[in-house]
Design a protein around this motif. Structure first.
Motif, PDB file in Angstrom:
ATOM      1  N   ARG B 366       0.821  -1.186   0.000  1.00 21.64           N
ATOM      2  CA  ARG B 366       0.000   0.000   0.000  1.00 21.64           C
ATOM      3  C   ARG B 366       0.864   1.248   0.000  1.00 21.64           C
ATOM      4  O   ARG B 366       1.947   1.258   0.582  1.00 21.64           O
ATOM      5  CB  ARG B 366      -0.902  -0.019   1.234  1.00 21.64           C
ATOM      6  CG  ARG B 366      -2.343   0.219   0.829  1.00 21.64           C
ATOM      7  CD  ARG B 366      -3.208   0.250   2.017  1.00 21.64           C
ATOM      8  NE  ARG B 366      -3.649  -1.085   2.404  1.00 21.64           N
ATOM      9  CZ  ARG B 366      -4.196  -1.327   3.581  1.00 21.64           C
ATOM     10  NH1 ARG B 366      -4.266  -0.374   4.483  1.00 21.64           N
ATOM     11  NH2 ARG B 366      -4.624  -2.527   3.875  1.00 21.64           N
ATOM     12  N   ALA B 367       0.400   2.268  -0.678  1.00 16.68           N
ATOM     13  CA  ALA B 367       1.159   3.517  -0.711  1.00 16.68           C
ATOM     14  C   ALA B 367       1.387   3.983   0.715  1.00 16.68           C
ATOM     15  O   ALA B 367       0.499   3.888   1.566  1.00 16.68           O
ATOM     16  CB  ALA B 367       0.394   4.575  -1.497  1.00 16.68           C
ATOM     17  N   GLY B 368       2.566   4.461   1.000  1.00 17.42           N
ATOM     18  CA  GLY B 368       2.870   4.932   2.349  1.00 17.42           C
ATOM     19  C   GLY B 368       2.357   6.351   2.528  1.00 17.42           C
ATOM     20  O   GLY B 368       1.494   6.816   1.797  1.00 17.42           O
ATOM     21  N   ALA B 369       2.915   7.039   3.515  1.00 15.88           N
ATOM     22  CA  ALA B 369       2.515   8.407   3.787  1.00 15.88           C
ATOM     23  C   ALA B 369       2.874   9.303   2.609  1.00 15.88           C
ATOM     24  O   ALA B 369       3.852   9.065   1.919  1.00 15.88           O
ATOM     25  CB  ALA B 369       3.221   8.900   5.050  1.00 15.88           C
ATOM     26  N   THR B 370       2.065  10.319   2.391  1.00 19.59           N
ATOM     27  CA  THR B 370       2.374  11.272   1.319  1.00 19.59           C
ATOM     28  C   THR B 370       2.978  12.522   1.932  1.00 19.59           C
ATOM     29  O   THR B 370       3.013  12.681   3.154  1.00 19.59           O
ATOM     30  CB  THR B 370       1.115  11.650   0.540  1.00 19.59           C
ATOM     31  OG1 THR B 370       0.145  12.091   1.483  1.00 19.59           O
ATOM     32  CG2 THR B 370       0.588  10.474  -0.244  1.00 19.59           C
ATOM     33  N   PHE B 371       3.479  13.414   1.063  1.00 21.11           N
ATOM     34  CA  PHE B 371       4.118  14.623   1.597  1.00 21.11           C
ATOM     35  C   PHE B 371       4.015  15.751   0.582  1.00 21.11           C
ATOM     36  O   PHE B 371       3.698  15.541  -0.584  1.00 21.11           O
ATOM     37  CB  PHE B 371       5.568  14.351   1.945  1.00 21.11           C
ATOM     38  CG  PHE B 371       6.305  13.599   0.870  1.00 21.11           C
ATOM     39  CD1 PHE B 371       6.423  12.222   0.922  1.00 21.11           C
ATOM     40  CD2 PHE B 371       6.860  14.278  -0.224  1.00 21.11           C
ATOM     41  CE1 PHE B 371       7.073  11.527  -0.082  1.00 21.11           C
ATOM     42  CE2 PHE B 371       7.516  13.583  -1.215  1.00 21.11           C
ATOM     43  CZ  PHE B 371       7.616  12.206  -1.155  1.00 21.11           C
ATOM     44  N   GLU B 372       4.279  16.967   1.064  1.00 19.13           N
ATOM     45  CA  GLU B 372       4.256  18.152   0.213  1.00 19.13           C
ATOM     46  C   GLU B 372       5.526  18.195  -0.635  1.00 19.13           C
ATOM     47  O   GLU B 372       6.549  17.648  -0.244  1.00 19.13           O
ATOM     48  CB  GLU B 372       4.206  19.409   1.092  1.00 19.13           C
ATOM     49  CG  GLU B 372       2.996  19.482   1.975  1.00 19.13           C
ATOM     50  CD  GLU B 372       1.727  19.748   1.180  1.00 19.13           C
ATOM     51  OE1 GLU B 372       1.762  20.641   0.319  1.00 19.13           O
ATOM     52  OE2 GLU B 372       0.720  19.051   1.415  1.00 19.13           O
ATOM     53  N   PRO B 373       5.447  18.877  -1.812  1.00 20.58           N
ATOM     54  CA  PRO B 373       6.654  18.978  -2.648  1.00 20.58           C
ATOM     55  C   PRO B 373       7.807  19.680  -1.925  1.00 20.58           C
ATOM     56  O   PRO B 373       8.957  19.245  -2.024  1.00 20.58           O
ATOM     57  CB  PRO B 373       6.195  19.809  -3.849  1.00 20.58           C
ATOM     58  CG  PRO B 373       4.715  19.790  -3.824  1.00 20.58           C
ATOM     59  CD  PRO B 373       4.274  19.477  -2.441  1.00 20.58           C
TER      60      PRO B 373
END
Lengths: 175, 669
Positions: B366-373
């Protein structure tokens, strides 16, 4: 889209694999183009190694007939593998001169009796000095010398069945 | 007898690798059924070391793990034993062993007999396999944090790799083959290899190269159990760091070795074999950074797994390129196509298999945590992309001669290509790595980041200006190199600003020192490229010649004799301005077994650079060819390399200390 991307590394690897497989199975010219081609043999005179077979000196190579110079040793396994091809070349009329490197007369004698003697002369290069002078880095190695003492071709490693025709042609062409 | 014992050890090790693989397969089977029934529970619980979904089968997995561990340890021990026996054969100069007869000589100093054990194809492959076995044994002994199911799969993957390479040794590269009748003496070792560097460089490099197999096996193990998360990343990180430290040291040492031994004054030749060591390093460097994102922020799951596969794949591709003779290189010992075919088959199996597994399984990670550019993660993603691009450039440049040969053109790709392509990307990478540590995790504001990178930016511009004025006509790459190195040096130490230095964690120190090492190394490269002075003269005795700030006089030539060589040695007296004169003695060495001439450079190291001298041929008028270089600050290149490795070591220690503390606290609680 994402599904296709996921396979991208695999596809890239298959591409790399194809490239190296081509390199491996369709080997381009692996000959080391020797810097020595075109050079003249140095002056040398090697004493006879075994009884009944003369030694080898520079003068042999300057009498108008192209000859094959073969660097070998009785302790060298590829030299054993090579000996039938040398016998074939001899049968085709190519004069072959042998340089026995770092070897003893007894062992060389046994080697020639066991695997046949393709050589006109066999010189004793006990300390490998001639081998160094003609730029040979290992055994076996063979040089096609034109009738004027110049190196026409250097073959590194053992002469295999498929090399015989090339070498015979080079000897013929050197006339 | 020793040779036969060595061969037997190899066969036993291969059998144990097979057993290890079978046990691991059983373990994976036993634990998989409930995992699938449990709707991929392990991912949700990835943070825990163990999950309820497996609880019912825990007994089986633990039992199998208890069986696999000792098998892996004994297998590694047998491989080490085989290597030890081969070294013993070389030390005893047992000429009835083919490999010894072909590559050693009784008159050789013992150090080169010892190191000569791996200065040839079979021996170096045995060393490769030995380190592979030892790495597997180390994982079996030391790895306590990975969930048992993943650890079993990991050890299975390690065994599968080992099995293939044992087969390669036993069937096509037997180092223990006999030679009867035994020759009176051996052929000797390539004189270029007769250097103390041989004792140190290959084992270090191989430890890094093959150490990456652990990361590969971890990735395969995690894909098999679908257990990719921060816990997995934390378990993998020390192994990646360890291999990366060795790889860094090995490349740095190899570069210095080539620099003083080959006598060309260059420190990197873009030789296929050098590229083969650089590619895994690039991948491992990217991995090192992405694994940190995964461990701290649970991001970049698939990417990290992918890099772990790629890093060791690059090691294997490198091994193939070197060992198959597909590319001609000074390092290629044996040109034997059947060996190439064997390694190619192994590559197809392992890399192809791992990448196919990746493609099949990555959807279920599963995709992990996302983040800002604009965030630390974002900077690390850019770092990873740039490293990957450099990797691709080096790979393409290395393979291109094969493609060209397929089209009937013989060419070699060298420095002009790599400098133009990899150079600018590397500078962009330097800019990103200067900014990266100054950006906050998760999200940051562009304005705040700009304020933080202002000082390094100003330093860069200032240095660029000063150099441009002080050194008119300097080329673009060295100019940018000097400016970026200065900016990076400032940016690297910036994370320490305002911190209590005593309480700064070791791994932060590690990052600071490793990044500083890059700046130092880059400065050395730029200085070498911009300021080197070279003189080629035909020198008469007593005649002074100038190179940079030095005047060098040839005082005489004399013959000298070593253990297995004789040489002509020049006595050069060098003087810097009005300073005290000092003597350099470069040699032109003649080795009798095998017959070869090498030039031994003489180098005088000063704080601000090296005076590098090489003795060439005599001409017929009694003059001697001399090559003189003054290389300002060239030593920074390798000093930087050592700093990078030191940074890695501090980081490794820091992580181990902290995680040990956390584990102890958890136990108490």
């Amino acid at each position: 889209m994402r599904k296709a991307l996921i396979w991208l590394p695999f596809v890239a690897f298959v591409g790399v694999l194809a490239v190296v497989a081509i390199g491996l199975f369709r080997p381009a010219d692996r000959d080391v183009r020797s810097a020595l081609v075109g050079h003249e043999l140095p002056e040398f005179a090697l004493p006879a190694m075994v009884e009944g077979v003369p030694g080898v000196d520079k003068a042999r190579f300057t009498q108008g007939t192209p000859r094959l110079l073969n660097v070998f040793a009785s302790w060298c396994i590829p030299c054993i593998a090579e000996s039938p091809q040398l016998m074939r070349l001899k049968a085709m009329g190519v004069p072959i001169e042998g340089v026995a490197v770092r070897d003893t007369p007894e062992n060389t004698g046994i080697f020639l009796r066991r695997y046949g003697n393709p050589f006109v002369g066999v010189g004793d290069d006990r300390d490998g000095r001639l081998q160094l002078a003609i730029g040979s880095s290992g055994v076996p190695e063979s040089y096609v010398i034109d009738g004027k003492g110049r190196i026409v071709l250097q073959h590194i490693g053992d002469i295999r069945a498929e090399d015989v025709e090339t070498i015979a042609a080079a000897v013929r062409g050197a006339r | 007898m020793i040779a036969e014992a060595g061969l037997a050890a190899l066969w036993f090790a291969a059998a144990l690798a097979l057993l290890q693989l079978v046990l691991a397969a059983m373990g994976v089977r036993a634990t998989r059924a409930p995992a699938e029934a449990g709707a991929q529970a392990p991912e949700d619980g990835a943070r825990d070391s163990w999950t309820p979904a497996f609880a019912g089968e825990r007994g089986v997995a633990d039992q199998l793990l208890a069986a696999v561990r000792p098998v892996a340890v004994v297998q590694g021990a047998l491989a080490v034993l085989a290597m030890g026996l081969l070294i013993a054969l070389f030390l005893r100069s047992d000429m009835s062993v083919l490999l010894v007869a072909q590559n050693s000589h009784t008159a050789k100093p013992w150090l080169y007999k010892f190191a000569g054990a791996w200065g040839n194809h079979e021996g170096s492959m045995l060393l490769w396999v030995t380190i592979l076995g030892a790495a597997g044994a180390a994982v079996a002994l030391l790895e306590k944090r990975l969930p048992p199911a993943t650890l079993i799969a990991t050890l299975g993957a390690q065994a599968a790799i080992a099995l293939g390479f044992y087969a390669f040794l036993l069937f096509s590269s037997n180092p223990f083959a006999r030679l009867l009748p035994a020759p009176a003496d051996g052929n000797g070792l390539n004189p270029l290899l007769q250097d103390p560097g041989l004792a140190f460089h290959p084992p270090t490099l191989y430890a890094g190269y093959v150490g990456l197999s652990v990361a590969f096996s971890f990735a395969v193990g995690a894909m098999v159990t679908r257990d990719v998360g921060p816990a997995f990343a934390r378990a993998m990180r020390p192994w990646v760091l360890g291999a990366w430290i060795f790889l860094t040291l090995g490349i740095t040492a190899g570069s210095y070795w080539a620099y003083y031994e080959l006598g060309w004054g260059g420190w990197w030749f873009w030789d296929p074999v050098e590229n083969a060591s650089l590619m895994p390093w690039l991948a491992a460097t990217a991995l090192l950074h992405s694994v940190t994102v995964l461990a701290t922020r649970d991001g970049l799951r698939a990417w990290t797994v992918m890099l772990a596969v790629v890093a060791f794949s690059m090691s294997m591709v490198g091994t193939f390129l070197v060992r198959s003779g597909v590319l001609t290189s000074v390092h290629a010992f044996a040109l034997d196509p059947t060996r190439g075919e064997f390694i190619l088959a192994l590559l197809t199996l392992y890399i192809g298999g791992a990448l196919a597994l990746f493609a099949l399984r990555v959807g279920t990670i599963r995709a992990g945590a996302t983040f800002e550019p604009v965030s630390r993660e974002g900077a690390l993603v850019i770092n990873n992309l740039l490293l990957s691009v450099i990797l691709a450039v080096v790979l393409i440049g290395t393979l291109y001669p094969i493609v060209a040969a397929g089209m009937g053109v013989q060419l070699s790709v060298g420095a002009p290509f790599f400098d133009k392509t990899a150079g600018p990307i590397a500078l962009a990478l330097v800019a990103v790595m200067a900014a990266g540590p100054l950006i906050r995790w998760r999200r940051d504001r562009a304005g705040a980041v700009a304020r933080r990178v202002a000082v390094p930016g100003i330093v860069t511009v200032a240095v660029l200006g000063i150099v441009l004025v002080a050194v008119p006509g300097i080329r673009v790459l060295p100019l940018l190199g000097l400016g970026f190195a200065a900016g990076l040096a400032v940016a690297s130490v910036a994370p320490l600003w305002g911190r209590a230095l005593g309480r700064t964690p070791l791994f932060t120190w590690g990052m600071v020192i490793a990044h500083l090492g890059i700046a130092v190394s880059l400065a050395g490269m730029a200085c070498d490229s911009a300021f080197t002075k070279e003189t080629l003269v035909a020198a008469r005795v007593g005649e002074p010649h100038r190179v940079g700030p030095f005047s060098v006089t040839l005082e005489g030539i004399r013959p000298v004799v070593g253990d297995n060589w004789s040489a002509l040695e020049a006595k050069l007296v060098a003087r810097r301005g009005e300073g005290a004169p000092f003597v350099l003695r470069p040699q032109s060495r003649f080795f009798s077994a095998p017959p070869t001439v090498t030039s031994e450079s003489a180098i005088a190291t000063r704080l601000d650079g090296q005076l590098y001298t090489v003795l060439g041929q005599a001409d017929d008028q009694g003059r001697w060819q001399l090559r003189l270089w003054w290389k300002p600050f060239v030593t920074l290149i390798w000093l930087g390399g050592a700093l990078i490795a030191l940074g890695g070591l501090l980081s490794l220690l820091g992580r181990l200390v902290r995680e040990g503390r956390v584990a102890r606290r958890e136990e108490e609680a």
